[in-house]
Design a protein around this motif. Structure first.
Motif, PDB file in Angstrom:
ATOM      1  N   THR A 139      40.210 -31.122 -73.174  1.00  0.00           N
ATOM      2  CA  THR A 139      38.945 -30.977 -73.888  1.00  0.00           C
ATOM      3  C   THR A 139      38.227 -29.769 -73.314  1.00  0.00           C
ATOM      4  N   ALA A 140      37.758 -28.891 -74.194  1.00  0.00           N
ATOM      5  CA  ALA A 140      37.047 -27.688 -73.754  1.00  0.00           C
ATOM      6  C   ALA A 140      35.703 -27.634 -74.448  1.00  0.00           C
ATOM      7  N   ILE A 141      34.643 -27.536 -73.684  1.00  0.00           N
ATOM      8  CA  ILE A 141      33.310 -27.563 -74.282  1.00  0.00           C
ATOM      9  C   ILE A 141      32.550 -26.268 -73.992  1.00  0.00           C
ATOM     10  N   ASP A 142      31.642 -25.953 -74.900  1.00  0.00           N
ATOM     11  CA  ASP A 142      30.683 -24.873 -74.678  1.00  0.00           C
ATOM     12  C   ASP A 142      29.434 -25.210 -75.483  1.00  0.00           C
ATOM     13  N   ILE A 143      28.297 -24.762 -75.011  1.00  0.00           N
ATOM     14  CA  ILE A 143      27.036 -25.083 -75.688  1.00  0.00           C
ATOM     15  C   ILE A 143      26.819 -24.209 -76.918  1.00  0.00           C
ATOM     16  N   ILE A 144      27.483 -23.051 -76.985  1.00  0.00           N
ATOM     17  CA  ILE A 144      27.257 -22.086 -78.064  1.00  0.00           C
ATOM     18  C   ILE A 144      28.303 -22.272 -79.165  1.00  0.00           C
ATOM     19  N   PRO A 145      27.889 -22.602 -80.389  1.00  0.00           N
ATOM     20  CA  PRO A 145      28.844 -22.856 -81.483  1.00  0.00           C
ATOM     21  C   PRO A 145      29.767 -21.684 -81.758  1.00  0.00           C
ATOM     22  N   GLU A 146      29.229 -20.450 -81.679  1.00  0.00           N
ATOM     23  CA  GLU A 146      30.053 -19.271 -81.952  1.00  0.00           C
ATOM     24  C   GLU A 146      31.197 -19.140 -80.956  1.00  0.00           C
ATOM     25  N   LEU A 147      30.955 -19.552 -79.723  1.00  0.00           N
ATOM     26  CA  LEU A 147      32.008 -19.482 -78.710  1.00  0.00           C
ATOM     27  C   LEU A 147      33.076 -20.538 -78.948  1.00  0.00           C
ATOM     28  N   ILE A 148      32.681 -21.705 -79.414  1.00  0.00           N
ATOM     29  CA  ILE A 148      33.663 -22.736 -79.752  1.00  0.00           C
ATOM     30  C   ILE A 148      34.587 -22.219 -80.855  1.00  0.00           C
ATOM     31  N   ASN A 149      34.017 -21.593 -81.874  1.00  0.00           N
ATOM     32  CA  ASN A 149      34.837 -21.035 -82.956  1.00  0.00           C
ATOM     33  C   ASN A 149      35.730 -19.918 -82.449  1.00  0.00           C
ATOM     34  N   PHE A 150      35.199 -19.105 -81.540  1.00  0.00           N
ATOM     35  CA  PHE A 150      35.967 -18.004 -80.962  1.00  0.00           C
ATOM     36  C   PHE A 150      37.160 -18.540 -80.166  1.00  0.00           C
ATOM     37  N   ALA A 151      36.905 -19.557 -79.332  1.00  0.00           N
ATOM     38  CA  ALA A 151      37.977 -20.155 -78.526  1.00  0.00           C
ATOM     39  C   ALA A 151      39.039 -20.799 -79.413  1.00  0.00           C
ATOM     40  N   LYS A 152      38.605 -21.434 -80.501  1.00  0.00           N
ATOM     41  CA  LYS A 152      39.554 -22.032 -81.441  1.00  0.00           C
ATOM     42  C   LYS A 152      40.483 -20.969 -82.026  1.00  0.00           C
ATOM     43  N   LYS A 153      39.923 -19.814 -82.351  1.00  0.00           N
ATOM     44  CA  LYS A 153      40.732 -18.724 -82.902  1.00  0.00           C
ATOM     45  C   LYS A 153      41.749 -18.225 -81.873  1.00  0.00           C
ATOM     46  N   ASN A 154      41.340 -18.164 -80.609  1.00  0.00           N
ATOM     47  CA  ASN A 154      42.286 -17.775 -79.557  1.00  0.00           C
ATOM     48  C   ASN A 154      43.431 -18.778 -79.457  1.00  0.00           C
ATOM     49  N   ALA A 155      43.092 -20.057 -79.520  1.00  0.00           N
ATOM     50  CA  ALA A 155      44.125 -21.096 -79.449  1.00  0.00           C
ATOM     51  C   ALA A 155      45.086 -20.992 -80.629  1.00  0.00           C
ATOM     52  N   LYS A 156      44.548 -20.775 -81.812  1.00  0.00           N
ATOM     53  CA  LYS A 156      45.387 -20.652 -83.007  1.00  0.00           C
ATOM     54  C   LYS A 156      46.298 -19.441 -82.907  1.00  0.00           C
ATOM     55  N   LYS A 157      45.750 -18.321 -82.434  1.00  0.00           N
ATOM     56  CA  LYS A 157      46.537 -17.095 -82.288  1.00  0.00           C
ATOM     57  C   LYS A 157      47.703 -17.289 -81.318  1.00  0.00           C
ATOM     58  N   LEU A 158      47.452 -18.103 -80.276  1.00  0.00           N
ATOM     59  CA  LEU A 158      48.469 -18.332 -79.249  1.00  0.00           C
ATOM     60  C   LEU A 158      49.344 -19.548 -79.548  1.00  0.00           C
ATOM     61  N   SER A 159      49.094 -20.185 -80.701  1.00  0.00           N
ATOM     62  CA  SER A 159      49.858 -21.376 -81.120  1.00  0.00           C
ATOM     63  C   SER A 159      49.784 -22.492 -80.082  1.00  0.00           C
ATOM     64  N   ILE A 160      48.593 -22.673 -79.506  1.00  0.00           N
ATOM     65  CA  ILE A 160      48.342 -23.749 -78.544  1.00  0.00           C
ATOM     66  C   ILE A 160      47.542 -24.840 -79.262  1.00  0.00           C
ATOM     67  N   ASN A 161      48.091 -26.041 -79.284  1.00  0.00           N
ATOM     68  CA  ASN A 161      47.550 -27.085 -80.153  1.00  0.00           C
ATOM     69  C   ASN A 161      47.014 -28.325 -79.434  1.00  0.00           C
ATOM     70  N   ASN A 162      47.049 -28.336 -78.099  1.00  0.00           N
ATOM     71  CA  ASN A 162      46.644 -29.549 -77.385  1.00  0.00           C
ATOM     72  C   ASN A 162      45.278 -29.439 -76.721  1.00  0.00           C
ATOM     73  N   ILE A 163      44.372 -28.670 -77.355  1.00  0.00           N
ATOM     74  CA  ILE A 163      42.999 -28.540 -76.853  1.00  0.00           C
ATOM     75  C   ILE A 163      42.037 -28.980 -77.937  1.00  0.00           C
ATOM     76  N   ASN A 164      41.092 -29.829 -77.558  1.00  0.00           N
ATOM     77  CA  ASN A 164      40.023 -30.260 -78.459  1.00  0.00           C
ATOM     78  C   ASN A 164      38.747 -29.529 -78.054  1.00  0.00           C
ATOM     79  N   PHE A 165      38.290 -28.625 -78.889  1.00  0.00           N
ATOM     80  CA  PHE A 165      37.091 -27.841 -78.595  1.00  0.00           C
ATOM     81  C   PHE A 165      35.858 -28.549 -79.160  1.00  0.00           C
ATOM     82  N   ILE A 166      34.843 -28.750 -78.301  1.00  0.00           N
ATOM     83  CA  ILE A 166      33.646 -29.499 -78.682  1.00  0.00           C
ATOM     84  C   ILE A 166      32.396 -28.725 -78.264  1.00  0.00           C
TER      85      ILE A 166
END
Length: 278
Positions: A139-166
């Protein structure tokens, strides 16, 4: 202008403007603009650069001498051998933070299931851990919504699927979920120290750097709340400034953590402190 001539003059230009490793940075910028490897650049050393390429390179050189970090110019950095996208919204992951990843990986056992990354930013720490252990629930958290979306894009680009961003203000949206390991590289710089840092740091978001109470406010919040979210025998692993370990150890001791230890970074400075909930 030929490639070799541009590299010569670009290196001199960067050196005069006090850029560390001017030749290497010139090669990086050239490789970026040409979309070619360093090997290709030296293989075709005598090739001419176009007017458009020269114009673009000059724009990037000017940005660099104005202090803008090269990672922002390129739009990415390398962390744990992963290509992590960055932007002016994000803190740039540092090589020393790989020490935090190393010590986290050492604490993973056969029965480790859930790991929490507090203040994920680009997602670099969570992504590095997930790249080594794809069966873990992270589980990876951040208070800033834009950063959560940014981190999700990094995970998708790297094909990493076992992280829940909140999106969460530290533990506020975790619904009392329990973790085996909590890891964090929170803001920890004192404001007066921030004023003395090199100008390239000023390009990075201040919210990712500065903390109140002499840089300790986030550690107080994280450690004091963490026992509710850690399983028994679970670990909390924290990155901090070189002169903060004693204060962090005291906070951990106050919350009855055991097996507390401080570890050095690649420059021999105290950088990581961890403790275990017993």
């Amino acid at each position: 202008m030929k490639i070799k001539k541009w590299l010569f003059y670009a290196s001199i230009f960067l050196k005069k403007n006090k850029i560390f490793l001017p030749r290497i940075e010139s090669e990086i910028l050239l490789s970026f603009v040409l979309n070619k490897s360093k090997f290709w650049i030296y293989e075709f050393y005598e090739n001419y650069l176009s007017i458009i390429q020269l114009k673009k390179l000059m724009e990037l050189l000017k940005r660099r001498i104005n202090g803008e970090p090269i990672s922002y110019i390129l739009g990415f950095c390398e962390f744990w051998s992963l290509k992590i996208n960055v932007s002016s919204l994000t803190f740039i992951p540092r090589p020393d933070t790989e020490i935090l990843v190393e010590h986290t990986l050492k604490k993973i056992r056969f029965d480790t299931k859930n790991i929490l990354d507090l203040g994920t930013g680009t997602g670099a720490i969570a992504l590095a851990i997930a790249s080594e252990f794809n069966k873990l629930n992270i589980t990876a958290i951040d208070i800033i919504p834009e950063l959560i979306n940014f981190a999700k894009k990094n995970a998708k680009k790297l094909s990493i699927n076992n992280i829940n961003f909140i999106q969460s203000n530290w533990f506020s949206n975790l619904n009392n979920k329990k973790f085996d390991i909590i890891v964090s590289n929170p803001p920890y710089i004192k404001y007066k120290d921030y004023l003395l840092l090199e100008k390239s740091i000023k390009f990075e978001p201040i919210s990712a750097l500065i903390a109140e109470d002499n840089g300790l406010s986030n550690f107080n919040s994280i450690i004091l709340q963490s026992t509710k979210y850690l399983n028994n025998s679970g670990w909390i692993i924290l990155e901090h400034a070189f002169n903060q370990s004693n204060q962090i150890i005291k906070i951990l001791q106050k919350k009855n953590f055991k097996n507390i230890k401080t570890c050095l970074d690649y420059n021999g400075k105290e950088r990581i402190t961890y403790g275990q909930k017993i």
